[in-house]
Design a protein around this motif. Structure first.
Motif, PDB file in Angstrom:
ATOM      1  N   LEU A   1       0.829  -1.204   0.000  1.00 14.32           N
ATOM      2  CA  LEU A   1       0.000   0.000   0.000  1.00 14.32           C
ATOM      3  C   LEU A   1       0.870   1.264   0.000  1.00 14.32           C
ATOM      4  N   GLN A   2       1.944   1.233   0.783  1.00 14.00           N
ATOM      5  CA  GLN A   2       2.877   2.366   0.805  1.00 14.00           C
ATOM      6  C   GLN A   2       3.422   2.654  -0.584  1.00 14.00           C
ATOM      7  N   SER A   3       3.779   1.580  -1.283  1.00 14.45           N
ATOM      8  CA  SER A   3       4.333   1.765  -2.627  1.00 14.45           C
ATOM      9  C   SER A   3       3.300   2.379  -3.564  1.00 14.45           C
ATOM     10  N   LEU A   4       2.062   1.928  -3.445  1.00 11.91           N
ATOM     11  CA  LEU A   4       1.010   2.502  -4.284  1.00 11.91           C
ATOM     12  C   LEU A   4       0.832   3.978  -3.963  1.00 11.91           C
ATOM     13  N   HIS A   5       0.933   4.281  -2.691  1.00 10.17           N
ATOM     14  CA  HIS A   5       0.741   5.671  -2.293  1.00 10.17           C
ATOM     15  C   HIS A   5       1.856   6.547  -2.839  1.00 10.17           C
ATOM     16  N   ARG A   6       3.088   6.035  -2.731  1.00  8.60           N
ATOM     17  CA  ARG A   6       4.240   6.792  -3.255  1.00  8.60           C
ATOM     18  C   ARG A   6       4.125   7.017  -4.753  1.00  8.60           C
ATOM     19  N   ALA A   7       3.470   6.080  -5.447  1.00  2.34           N
ATOM     20  CA  ALA A   7       3.366   6.199  -6.900  1.00  2.34           C
ATOM     21  C   ALA A   7       2.604   7.453  -7.308  1.00  2.34           C
ATOM     22  N   ASN A   8       1.816   7.997  -6.366  1.00  2.00           N
ATOM     23  CA  ASN A   8       1.166   9.295  -6.607  1.00  2.00           C
ATOM     24  C   ASN A   8       0.337   9.285  -7.883  1.00  2.00           C
ATOM     25  N   LEU A   9      -0.466   8.246  -8.047  1.00  2.00           N
ATOM     26  CA  LEU A   9      -1.282   8.130  -9.252  1.00  2.00           C
ATOM     27  C   LEU A   9      -2.686   8.677  -9.025  1.00  2.00           C
ATOM     28  N   THR A  10      -3.448   8.687 -10.077  1.00  3.85           N
ATOM     29  CA  THR A  10      -4.838   9.114 -10.016  1.00  3.85           C
ATOM     30  C   THR A  10      -5.707   7.868 -10.035  1.00  3.85           C
ATOM     31  N   TRP A  11      -6.501   7.688  -9.017  1.00  6.76           N
ATOM     32  CA  TRP A  11      -7.242   6.440  -8.871  1.00  6.76           C
ATOM     33  C   TRP A  11      -8.705   6.627  -9.215  1.00  6.76           C
ATOM     34  N   PRO A  12      -9.333   5.570  -9.770  1.00  7.81           N
ATOM     35  CA  PRO A  12     -10.775   5.660 -10.013  1.00  7.81           C
ATOM     36  C   PRO A  12     -11.562   5.642  -8.699  1.00  7.81           C
ATOM     37  N   MET A  13     -12.814   6.006  -8.808  1.00  9.14           N
ATOM     38  CA  MET A  13     -13.646   6.159  -7.625  1.00  9.14           C
ATOM     39  C   MET A  13     -14.756   5.111  -7.644  1.00  9.14           C
ATOM     40  N   LYS A  14     -15.145   4.657  -6.467  1.00 11.29           N
ATOM     41  CA  LYS A  14     -16.244   3.689  -6.332  1.00 11.29           C
ATOM     42  C   LYS A  14     -17.221   4.239  -5.307  1.00 11.29           C
ATOM     43  N   MET A  15     -18.518   4.203  -5.627  1.00  9.70           N
ATOM     44  CA  MET A  15     -19.508   4.760  -4.702  1.00  9.70           C
ATOM     45  C   MET A  15     -20.432   3.687  -4.110  1.00  9.70           C
ATOM     46  N   ASP A  16     -20.847   2.727  -4.923  1.00 14.35           N
ATOM     47  CA  ASP A  16     -21.869   1.778  -4.437  1.00 14.35           C
ATOM     48  C   ASP A  16     -21.185   0.612  -3.721  1.00 14.35           C
ATOM     49  N   ASP A  17     -21.720  -0.586  -3.813  1.00 19.46           N
ATOM     50  CA  ASP A  17     -21.094  -1.700  -3.099  1.00 19.46           C
ATOM     51  C   ASP A  17     -20.755  -2.827  -4.066  1.00 19.46           C
ATOM     52  N   PHE A  18     -20.322  -3.962  -3.536  1.00 14.52           N
ATOM     53  CA  PHE A  18     -19.960  -5.121  -4.361  1.00 14.52           C
ATOM     54  C   PHE A  18     -20.924  -6.286  -4.093  1.00 14.52           C
ATOM     55  N   PHE A  19     -22.207  -6.031  -4.137  1.00 15.25           N
ATOM     56  CA  PHE A  19     -23.228  -7.077  -4.044  1.00 15.25           C
ATOM     57  C   PHE A  19     -24.123  -6.992  -5.264  1.00 15.25           C
ATOM     58  N   PRO A  20     -24.699  -8.109  -5.669  1.00 16.12           N
ATOM     59  CA  PRO A  20     -24.378  -9.458  -5.217  1.00 16.12           C
ATOM     60  C   PRO A  20     -23.122  -9.978  -5.923  1.00 16.12           C
ATOM     61  N   TYR A  21     -22.541 -11.014  -5.354  1.00 12.90           N
ATOM     62  CA  TYR A  21     -21.332 -11.631  -5.910  1.00 12.90           C
ATOM     63  C   TYR A  21     -21.721 -12.849  -6.736  1.00 12.90           C
ATOM     64  N   ALA A  22     -21.195 -12.928  -7.945  1.00  7.04           N
ATOM     65  CA  ALA A  22     -21.369 -14.129  -8.773  1.00  7.04           C
ATOM     66  C   ALA A  22     -20.000 -14.539  -9.264  1.00  7.04           C
ATOM     67  N   ASP A  23     -19.683 -15.820  -9.200  1.00  2.25           N
ATOM     68  CA  ASP A  23     -18.380 -16.251  -9.711  1.00  2.25           C
ATOM     69  C   ASP A  23     -18.499 -16.916 -11.072  1.00  2.25           C
ATOM     70  N   GLY A  24     -19.646 -16.793 -11.692  1.00  2.00           N
ATOM     71  CA  GLY A  24     -19.834 -17.289 -13.051  1.00  2.00           C
ATOM     72  C   GLY A  24     -21.298 -17.104 -13.421  1.00  2.00           C
ATOM     73  N   PRO A  25     -21.625 -17.323 -14.708  1.00  3.64           N
ATOM     74  CA  PRO A  25     -23.026 -17.226 -15.114  1.00  3.64           C
ATOM     75  C   PRO A  25     -23.881 -18.182 -14.278  1.00  3.64           C
ATOM     76  N   HIS A  26     -25.038 -17.731 -13.828  1.00  2.00           N
ATOM     77  CA  HIS A  26     -25.993 -18.530 -13.045  1.00  2.00           C
ATOM     78  C   HIS A  26     -25.501 -18.853 -11.630  1.00  2.00           C
ATOM     79  N   MET A  27     -24.410 -18.244 -11.221  1.00  2.85           N
ATOM     80  CA  MET A  27     -23.809 -18.614  -9.935  1.00  2.85           C
ATOM     81  C   MET A  27     -23.798 -17.428  -8.975  1.00  2.85           C
ATOM     82  N   PHE A  28     -24.951 -17.063  -8.514  1.00  2.00           N
ATOM     83  CA  PHE A  28     -25.062 -15.925  -7.613  1.00  2.00           C
ATOM     84  C   PHE A  28     -25.031 -16.373  -6.166  1.00  2.00           C
ATOM     85  N   TRP A  29     -24.119 -15.798  -5.412  1.00  2.00           N
ATOM     86  CA  TRP A  29     -23.996 -16.130  -3.990  1.00  2.00           C
ATOM     87  C   TRP A  29     -25.008 -15.292  -3.202  1.00  2.00           C
ATOM     88  N   THR A  30     -26.284 -15.543  -3.469  1.00  2.00           N
ATOM     89  CA  THR A  30     -27.325 -14.768  -2.792  1.00  2.00           C
ATOM     90  C   THR A  30     -28.189 -15.659  -1.907  1.00  2.00           C
TER      91      THR A  30
END
Ligand SMILES: *[C@@H]1O[C@H](CO)[C@@H](O)[C@H](O)[C@H]1NC(C)=O
Ligand SMILES: *[C@@H]1O[C@H](CO)[C@@H](O)[C@H](O)[C@H]1NC(C)=O
Ligand SMILES: [Zn+2]
Length: 995
Positions: A336-365
């Protein structure tokens, strides 16, 4: 110290990374130096230790039952520590405090000293640090905060500042919530790494180099306080293919002696360089991370380390030939320190990471609902723990050592910490492990009952035969069924007074209830329903239930005495079952209409707000998929997959009858032999209660069933519905859509399910229908105007995610367990709805605790008459102020959290900041020396400095100059969604009794 010399040495000898400089301390300065101009590969040696899954937490710790799964955490720690002591360049991270605590207890002074040195030199680093790695979908924020605090507190008291984890690490949980990110940010973490996200989301992020981002976890808390740097790990939490050198793996070791026939170092090095280069194409910076470890690995740590040593040596040696890849031992915080030192411009995320699916028809709900009884028990246990914490804090050592024995809240805190694990409250552990989770909680209940009894004795000044009737939900309680006279104590953990309806199993026909001010409290007696009787098996035999409503002050109790009246026989009405197929019930605030034909709810009215809405509610089930031609994926403990989109009604016509008196009106609906519901309006209550009883779910078919409660209205909702995040902030959901990528929907039902921890709602133009739940469930709005919650599921197949058992929950009788729960149904103007649902949601998870006694207590203190009413507060908190935590932290220290439970835009009256005076809030204890801490209570807030990150929308936001270390307790301001955490010294006022 040796830094200068090291830099002078030729790069080729050491590899460009240089060796670890002589460690000068934990934290940033202990990180290896990575050179510019190279692709720097951070190897993170780690092990993932589930706090129970296929084996119980203790079986995992000791390595018992290796026939089920080869895993022994004690050996992992033994083995890793010895390797670390051997060589200062090696690193290891450890995550689960529940295991480390077990191990630490068993070490002698020498080992402890060595390990402390490793921690202080940054060679052994604690990451995440909660008691367990908690789930994010089925957990409530109150319990997440508690379990993190428990783990972080252990690390702090054992290792001081160097034990403070700076990185959050949820490599295995099955989807990620926005509230969890918010909580981590407020615990002071600099960054967060996880492994699982939707496969389409992942592919898209890899393509667009958005695997690492800044997650803005709140609309309410101003940036950067709610921002959390978040990284998706490249390979779940496993090593790249071919590089697994644990004894649990079969990958070939590196053989770098050229004289050996099987020499392979050149091939492995080339393969590694290729893997590293390919991975780097998906990430923004010139640093990448590889997780070198997996489930329960490093029991024989030398295998991993020896091969990684050779890997590092041989890969870095290629730099002579111009290779620009540099690899070294690292940790998530160094990465994480190295990423921080890299001083890059990072994308932004607002919502969440639900629901999770690890393949078609495979929803962990499916796991949002799996094991609904355990999910209910877990939530109820949190309620009990909060009561236990408060009463322990209110009575101090008298609660820990009193007339009922020695005890403390610790047993329950640990049991709850374990229960938050991502295979515990999720319902994804094997049955025998789930039994162990329940056993632990029940031991927590036992110890807290001692604490509460001691505290009640101390607070009331009497010693009584306290009884905790834990089976009130099936109307079983020995004291109230048998005694002619008994007492009822109601303890209210909320910072505001409440009116609570008590319902107790009895056998008499009439009772006199006397309140704490000698007033007669109205009471009623009703028959126990046949459905409830059927659930009691051999326990209890109450024919009736006594109902009365008690007023309970804030953070305090009221006591009631109950005496049986002997009615002359002619006054006893036998078999007074009410009207059949009633068409309505009504109290001051609500009216519920029923269709006399079908027996189902047909409309609801908020009489106070003058809103009416046609609304139908009923139970349906989905037949579970056992796999089909589209995909072999069956429904199981993790995965929800109905075999088609049509749900089947449990019944089209329900038999119903009315129970009606001055305190309650209820309609009992019989859907089938395994499904019933009571629709209830208590006097003065501003909600409609739906008490459902479902099970044993019949599975004589070939599929198994997923049972839902479905509400249908004519509201125009346009595919939009709302669900809470861990019981706190609300997220807007849109059917068949995701906020950050174009969804290819493969499961029209399961792919639209979201976790519901406390509430789900839909809105029309200005009408909102809200359902509050009493436990975590999966929910959705599959058709406009509708809402559904999955209440129970029973399945015949395993879903191939490792647990290896179908979710049958056969129970004691072998026919499937019965689950009873409550939904609170609300109808409101959309712009006023939060006032009610926020307030009720607090009451749902911090309900009053009922304590009974058979009366005839003996005075416990010398002075005065027993106290019958008590509040620890001088007044009440406002409606938008919540006492989230009040608990003993150390012998003379209290942990206190105040919360603003509203979001900023949702209420005219309650979305305002509030100010609380902590000097005068409490009346029964005196608090001093307030210190404000981070949310996990392991660091003074004034010392917190988090890394700041640049995003496309702007330069890094600077934190305000930290709040002064000395807080002014008379002026504590809270903004919407803010939680503030304090430690304070406590003194117990003498002569409390009998005032
Ligand atoms: C980070 O990058 C920005 C924009 O390119 C630049 O203005 C700033 O000086 C850089 N900061 C550091 C510490 O290099
Ligand atoms: C959506 O996913 C299915 C299942 O993997 C696949 O067959 C189909 O081609 C995908 N559709 C699009 C538009 O990508
Ligand atoms: Zn796990």
């Amino acid at each position: 110290m040796e830094r200068v010399e090291l830099l002078l040495l030729p790069l080729l000898l050491l590899g460009a990374a240089g060796r670890l400089k002589q460690a000068e301390g934990c934290g940033e300065q202990s990180c290896p130096q990575a050179p510019d101009g190279f692709l720097n590969v951070h190897l993170i040696p780690h092990t993932h230790n589930d706090v129970g899954w296929l084996k119980t937490v203790d079986q995992y710790y000791y390595g018992a039952h290796n026939d089920i799964q080869h895993a022994g955490v004690q050996y992992i720690l033994d083995s890793v520590v010895s390797q670390l002591l051997h060589d200062p360049s090696k690193r290891f991270i450890y995550v689960e405090s529940a295991f480390f605590w077990r191990w630490w207890k068993q070490q002698d002074e020498l080992v402890r000293r060595d390990v402390t040195r490793l921690v202080e030199e940054g060679r052994l680093e604690f990451i995440n640090g909660g008691w367990s790695m908690n789930d994010e979908a089925a957990t409530h924020y109150s319990s997440i905060i508690d379990q993190m605090t428990l783990g972080l507190q252990f690390l702090k008291s054992t290792f001081g500042d160097c034990g403070r984890p700076r990185v959050a690490w949820h490599i295995d949980p099955f989807g990620h919530s926005r509230e969890q990110a918010l909580l981590f940010a407020q615990m002071g973490y600099d960054g967060f790494f996880f492994g699982r996200l939707d496969y389409q989301d992942k592919a898209n992020r890899e393509k667009t180099k958005q695997m690492e981002m800044l997650w803005r976890a709140s609309d309410d808390i101003s940036p950067p306080y709610a921002d959390l740097f978040t990284g998706v790990l490249p390979n779940g939490y496993n090593p790249p293919d071919g590089f697994c050198w644990d004894q649990l793996c079969d990958d070939t070791p590196i053989i770098d002696d050229p004289s050996v026939e099987d020499y392979n170092a050149d091939v492995i090095v080339q393969k590694f360089l290729k893997a590293a280069t390919q991975q780097a194409q998906k990430y923004l910076s010139s640093h990448i991370v590889m997780t070198m470890g997996s489930d329960f690995q490093y029991e024989n740590a030398i295998m991993w380390f020896k091969n990684m040593d050779r890997l590092i040596k041989n890969v870095n040696m290629q730099q002579i030939n111009g290779s620009k890849v540099n690899v070294f031992y690292s940790t998530p915080s160094c990465y994480l320190q190295s990423l921080h030192r890299a001083n890059l411009t990072w994308p932004m995320k607002m919502d969440d990471f639900f629901p999770y699916a690890d393949g078609p028809h495979m929803f962990w709900t499916g796991y949002f609902t799996s094991r609904p009884a355990f999910k209910g028990y877990e939530r109820l246990s949190n309620n009990f723990l909060q009561v236990c914490n408060q009463m322990e804090a209110l009575s101090g050592l008298e609660a820990r050592n009193g007339p009922y024995g020695q005890s403390s809240s610790t047993v329950m805190r640990r049991a709850m910490g374990v229960a938050q694990h991502h295979d515990a409250v999720t319902g994804t552990a094997k049955q025998h492990v789930n039994n162990d989770y329940s056993l632990r909680l029940s031991e927590g209940w036992d110890s807290c009952q001692v604490v509460i009894s001691n505290s009640l004795s101390s607070l009331t000044g009497t010693k009584e035969n306290f009884a905790f009737c834990n089976l009130l939900n099936i109307s079983v309680c020995h004291v109230t069924e048998t005694a002619n006279n008994f007492k009822v104590y109601l303890y209210n953990p909320l910072g505001r007074s409440v009116t609570w309806t008590v319902r107790l199993p009895v056998n008499g026909h009439a009772y006199k209830v006397i309140g704490p001010n000698d007033e007669t409290v109205p009471s009623e007696v009703v028959d126990v329903s046949d459905f409830t009787k059927a659930l009691r098996f051999q326990q209890g035999g109450a024919e009736r239930e006594l109902i009365f409503q008690g007023q309970i002050p804030a953070v305090g109790f009221s006591s009631f005495t109950v005496g049986k009246l002997s009615l002359p026989d002619r006054f006893v009405i036998k078999g007074k079952r009410g009207k059949k197929q009633p068409d309505k019930i009504q109290n001051q605030y609500y009216r519920v209409d029923f269709d006399p034909e079908t027996g189902l709810i047909s409309g609801i009215h908020n009489l106070e707000k003058k809103i009416s809405l046609p609304l139908k509610q009923s139970f349906y089930w989905y037949n579970a998929s056992v796999g089909n031609e589209e995909s072999s994926q069956p429904s199981g403990a993790y995965i929800f997959r109905p075999n088609n989109s049509d749900s089947v009604p449990v019944s089209q016509h329900v038999r119903s009858y009315l129970v009606q008196n001055s305190l309650v009106q209820e309609v009992h609906q019989n859907f089938s032999s395994w499904c019933s519901q009571v629709v209830r309006l208590y006097r003065d209550q501003r909600y409609i209660e739906l008490e459902w009883t479902v099970g044993p779910v019949p599975i004589g078919d070939e599929w198994g069933k997923e049972v839902i409660s479905l509400i249908e209205t004519n509201l125009k909702t346009d595919g939009v519905f709302y669900t809470d995040s861990n019981g706190r902030q609300i997220l807007k959901r849109r059917r068949d859509s995701r906020e950050t990528w174009k969804l290819n929907q493969t499961e029209p039902i399961a792919g639209n399910y979201y976790p519901v921890n406390s509430r789900i709602y839909i809105k029309g133009k200005n009408t909102q229908v809200t359902v509050l739940t009493d436990r975590s469930q999966g929910g959705s709005s599959i058709r406009d105007g509708s809402l559904e919650l999955m209440v129970h599921r029973r399945l015949l197949r395993d879903d191939y995610r490792g647990v290896g058992e179908p979710l049958l929950e056969n129970g004691l009788l072998g026919e499937g367990i019965v689950v009873r729960g409550r939904h609170l149904l609300l109808l409101d103007h959309a712009d006023e709805a939060a006032d009610t649902h926020r307030t009720l949601a607090l009451q749902q998870y911090m309900s009053p605790q009922v304590v009974l006694s058979s009366g005839d207590g003996i005075p416990y203190s010398q002075s005065g008459t027993p106290k019958r009413k008590f509040s620890a507060l001088n007044g009440e908190l406002p409606q938008n102020g919540h006492l989230l935590t009040f608990a003993m932290h150390a012998a003379d220290k209290i942990l206190l959290r105040l919360e603003h439970p509203f979001q900023s835009q949702e209420s005219k009256n309650n979305s305002q900041p509030i100010t609380i005076n902590l000097n005068t809030l409490f009346s029964s204890v005196s608090l001093s020396n307030f210190e404000e801490t981070t949310l996990g209570a392991n660091m003074e807030k004034s010392r917190l400095k988090r890394l700041q990150w640049r995003t496309r929308t702007g330069s890094p936001l600077q934190m305000d100059s930290p709040r002064a270390p000395v807080v002014d307790p008379s002026n504590i301001t809270l903004s919407p969604m803010e939680i503030r955490t304090f430690l304070a010294n406590v003194r117990y006022k003498a002569a409390l009794h009998g005032r």
